[in-house]
Design a protein around this motif. Sequence first.
Motif, mmCIF file in Angstrom:
data_model
loop_
_atom_site.group_PDB
_atom_site.id
_atom_site.type_symbol
_atom_site.label_atom_id
_atom_site.label_comp_id
_atom_site.label_asym_id
_atom_site.label_seq_id
_atom_site.Cartn_x
_atom_site.Cartn_y
_atom_site.Cartn_z
ATOM 1 N N LEU A 115 -5.986 -7.149 -3.252
ATOM 2 C CA LEU A 115 -6.598 -5.911 -2.789
ATOM 3 C C LEU A 115 -7.046 -5.899 -1.335
ATOM 4 O O LEU A 115 -6.797 -4.911 -0.651
ATOM 5 C CB LEU A 115 -7.774 -5.545 -3.700
ATOM 6 N N PRO A 116 -7.698 -6.944 -0.831
ATOM 7 C CA PRO A 116 -8.120 -6.814 0.571
ATOM 8 C C PRO A 116 -6.938 -6.640 1.519
ATOM 9 O O PRO A 116 -7.065 -6.042 2.567
ATOM 10 C CB PRO A 116 -8.862 -8.116 0.859
ATOM 11 N N ASN A 117 -5.794 -7.165 1.142
ATOM 12 C CA ASN A 117 -4.610 -7.083 1.997
ATOM 13 C C ASN A 117 -3.668 -5.947 1.606
ATOM 14 O O ASN A 117 -2.642 -5.752 2.245
ATOM 15 C CB ASN A 117 -3.857 -8.411 1.981
ATOM 16 N N ARG A 118 -3.962 -5.237 0.523
ATOM 17 C CA ARG A 118 -3.165 -4.112 0.025
ATOM 18 C C ARG A 118 -1.740 -4.530 -0.336
ATOM 19 O O ARG A 118 -0.787 -3.784 -0.149
ATOM 20 C CB ARG A 118 -3.144 -2.974 1.041
ATOM 21 N N VAL A 119 -1.583 -5.741 -0.855
ATOM 22 C CA VAL A 119 -0.280 -6.260 -1.251
ATOM 23 C C VAL A 119 -0.280 -6.448 -2.758
ATOM 24 O O VAL A 119 -1.256 -6.931 -3.329
ATOM 25 C CB VAL A 119 0.015 -7.611 -0.552
ATOM 26 N N ARG A 120 0.830 -6.049 -3.399
ATOM 27 C CA ARG A 120 0.961 -6.288 -4.833
ATOM 28 C C ARG A 120 2.410 -6.629 -5.162
ATOM 29 O O ARG A 120 3.329 -6.211 -4.462
ATOM 30 C CB ARG A 120 0.462 -5.106 -5.656
ATOM 31 N N VAL A 121 2.572 -7.416 -6.231
ATOM 32 C CA VAL A 121 3.888 -7.821 -6.691
ATOM 33 C C VAL A 121 3.997 -7.391 -8.146
ATOM 34 O O VAL A 121 3.158 -7.748 -8.972
ATOM 35 C CB VAL A 121 4.094 -9.349 -6.586
ATOM 36 N N GLU A 122 5.010 -6.596 -8.459
ATOM 37 C CA GLU A 122 5.248 -6.133 -9.825
ATOM 38 C C GLU A 122 6.607 -6.655 -10.277
ATOM 39 O O GLU A 122 7.533 -6.762 -9.476
ATOM 40 C CB GLU A 122 5.209 -4.614 -9.906
ATOM 41 N N PHE A 123 6.713 -6.939 -11.572
ATOM 42 C CA PHE A 123 7.937 -7.510 -12.123
ATOM 43 C C PHE A 123 8.617 -6.522 -13.048
ATOM 44 O O PHE A 123 7.955 -5.702 -13.689
ATOM 45 C CB PHE A 123 7.611 -8.794 -12.911
ATOM 46 N N ASP A 124 9.927 -6.629 -13.130
ATOM 47 C CA ASP A 124 10.726 -5.830 -14.056
ATOM 48 C C ASP A 124 11.541 -6.791 -14.900
ATOM 49 O O ASP A 124 12.358 -7.541 -14.374
ATOM 50 C CB ASP A 124 11.647 -4.883 -13.287
ATOM 51 N N SER A 125 11.301 -6.781 -16.190
ATOM 52 C CA SER A 125 12.030 -7.688 -17.077
ATOM 53 C C SER A 125 13.025 -6.946 -17.953
ATOM 54 O O SER A 125 13.590 -7.511 -18.873
ATOM 55 C CB SER A 125 11.053 -8.483 -17.953
ATOM 56 N N SER A 126 13.254 -5.663 -17.665
ATOM 57 C CA SER A 126 14.216 -4.900 -18.461
ATOM 58 C C SER A 126 15.625 -5.346 -18.129
ATOM 59 O O SER A 126 15.953 -5.635 -16.987
ATOM 60 C CB SER A 126 14.064 -3.404 -18.202
ATOM 61 N N GLY A 167 0.763 -1.245 0.000
ATOM 62 C CA GLY A 167 0.000 0.000 0.000
ATOM 63 C C GLY A 167 0.793 1.293 0.000
ATOM 64 O O GLY A 167 0.274 2.317 0.403
ATOM 65 N N VAL A 168 2.041 1.275 -0.401
ATOM 66 C CA VAL A 168 2.853 2.495 -0.447
ATOM 67 C C VAL A 168 3.495 2.617 -1.814
ATOM 68 O O VAL A 168 3.475 1.690 -2.619
ATOM 69 C CB VAL A 168 3.943 2.504 0.655
ATOM 70 N N ALA A 169 4.106 3.774 -2.049
ATOM 71 C CA ALA A 169 4.718 4.026 -3.351
ATOM 72 C C ALA A 169 6.067 3.330 -3.514
ATOM 73 O O ALA A 169 6.497 3.072 -4.621
ATOM 74 C CB ALA A 169 4.879 5.525 -3.564
ATOM 75 N N GLU A 170 6.723 3.022 -2.414
ATOM 76 C CA GLU A 170 8.037 2.376 -2.457
ATOM 77 C C GLU A 170 7.893 0.891 -2.132
ATOM 78 O O GLU A 170 7.128 0.527 -1.245
ATOM 79 C CB GLU A 170 8.986 3.029 -1.450
ATOM 80 N N PRO A 171 8.662 0.041 -2.811
ATOM 81 C CA PRO A 171 8.563 -1.392 -2.498
ATOM 82 C C PRO A 171 9.131 -1.696 -1.120
ATOM 83 O O PRO A 171 10.179 -1.186 -0.743
ATOM 84 C CB PRO A 171 9.384 -2.054 -3.600
ATOM 85 N N ILE A 172 8.430 -2.554 -0.393
ATOM 86 C CA ILE A 172 8.875 -2.946 0.936
ATOM 87 C C ILE A 172 9.942 -4.034 0.838
ATOM 88 O O ILE A 172 10.832 -4.121 1.669
ATOM 89 C CB ILE A 172 7.670 -3.380 1.804
ATOM 90 N N VAL A 173 9.866 -4.861 -0.240
ATOM 91 C CA VAL A 173 10.847 -5.914 -0.482
ATOM 92 C C VAL A 173 11.179 -5.927 -1.969
ATOM 93 O O VAL A 173 10.301 -5.782 -2.811
ATOM 94 C CB VAL A 173 10.308 -7.306 -0.063
ATOM 95 N N THR A 174 12.461 -6.095 -2.282
ATOM 96 C CA THR A 174 12.909 -6.233 -3.669
ATOM 97 C C THR A 174 13.512 -7.618 -3.838
ATOM 98 O O THR A 174 14.340 -8.034 -3.026
ATOM 99 C CB THR A 174 13.961 -5.163 -4.016
ATOM 100 N N VAL A 175 13.095 -8.315 -4.898
ATOM 101 C CA VAL A 175 13.627 -9.639 -5.200
ATOM 102 C C VAL A 175 14.471 -9.512 -6.453
ATOM 103 O O VAL A 175 13.976 -9.107 -7.500
ATOM 104 C CB VAL A 175 12.494 -10.665 -5.423
#
Length: 162
Positions: free
Chosen positions: A143-154, A46-54
Motif C-alpha cells: 500500500l505505501p508504494n501503491r503496488v499490487r500483484v494479482e494472480f490468474d490460475s484459470s 495504482g491504475v486499473a490496467e496492469p503495468i506488467v504481465t507475467v
Amino acid sequence: MKNKKAVRKRDIYMISILMLVFGALFFVFQYVIFAGDAVSAYIYYGVAEPIVTVNFTDQEVIRNFDQEVPEGTTKNYPLINLDGEDGYVEITLLGAFELDGTRQEVVISVDFSQNRIKVKEEESPLNICSKQGWSTAVPLICLPNRVRVEFDSSQSDVDFIQ
C-alpha cells in the motif's frame, strides 16, 4: 449472581463459535480458493490496467506501458532484468512512498520454475511488502508504494474431454 455466570458462558460459547467460523473461512480461502498454480500474474501500480504481465506458461514478462515518473528521472520504469540475482527475473517499479522527497524503487522477483513471485526490496515504514515472501496465488499488496500483484490460475485455453 447466576445471571452474570450465564452471560459469561454465553460469551465464551459465542466467541468459540466465531473463532471456528473465521478459522474455517481462513482455511477455505487459503487452501481452496487460492490453491493451484498460477498461469499468469499482473503487476499494477495504482491504475486499473496492469503495468506488467507475467506469463508463467510461456515464461515471459510483458511490459504493457511505461510508468509515469517525475521530471529529472533518467530511467524508464518498469525496468525488467531477465538475468537477476539467483536466476530470477527482476521487475523494478517506482513506488509512491517518498523518502527525503525521492520516490523509492520496488523490486519484484519472478521465479518461473515454481510459478511464484515476491516483493524482494522496497522502502516503506514497516517493510511489510517484502516480508510477505513468495506467493503463487495469494495477492501481494504494497500500500505505501501503491503496488499490487494479482494472480490468474484459470486455464481457459485448455480443452477438456468429456
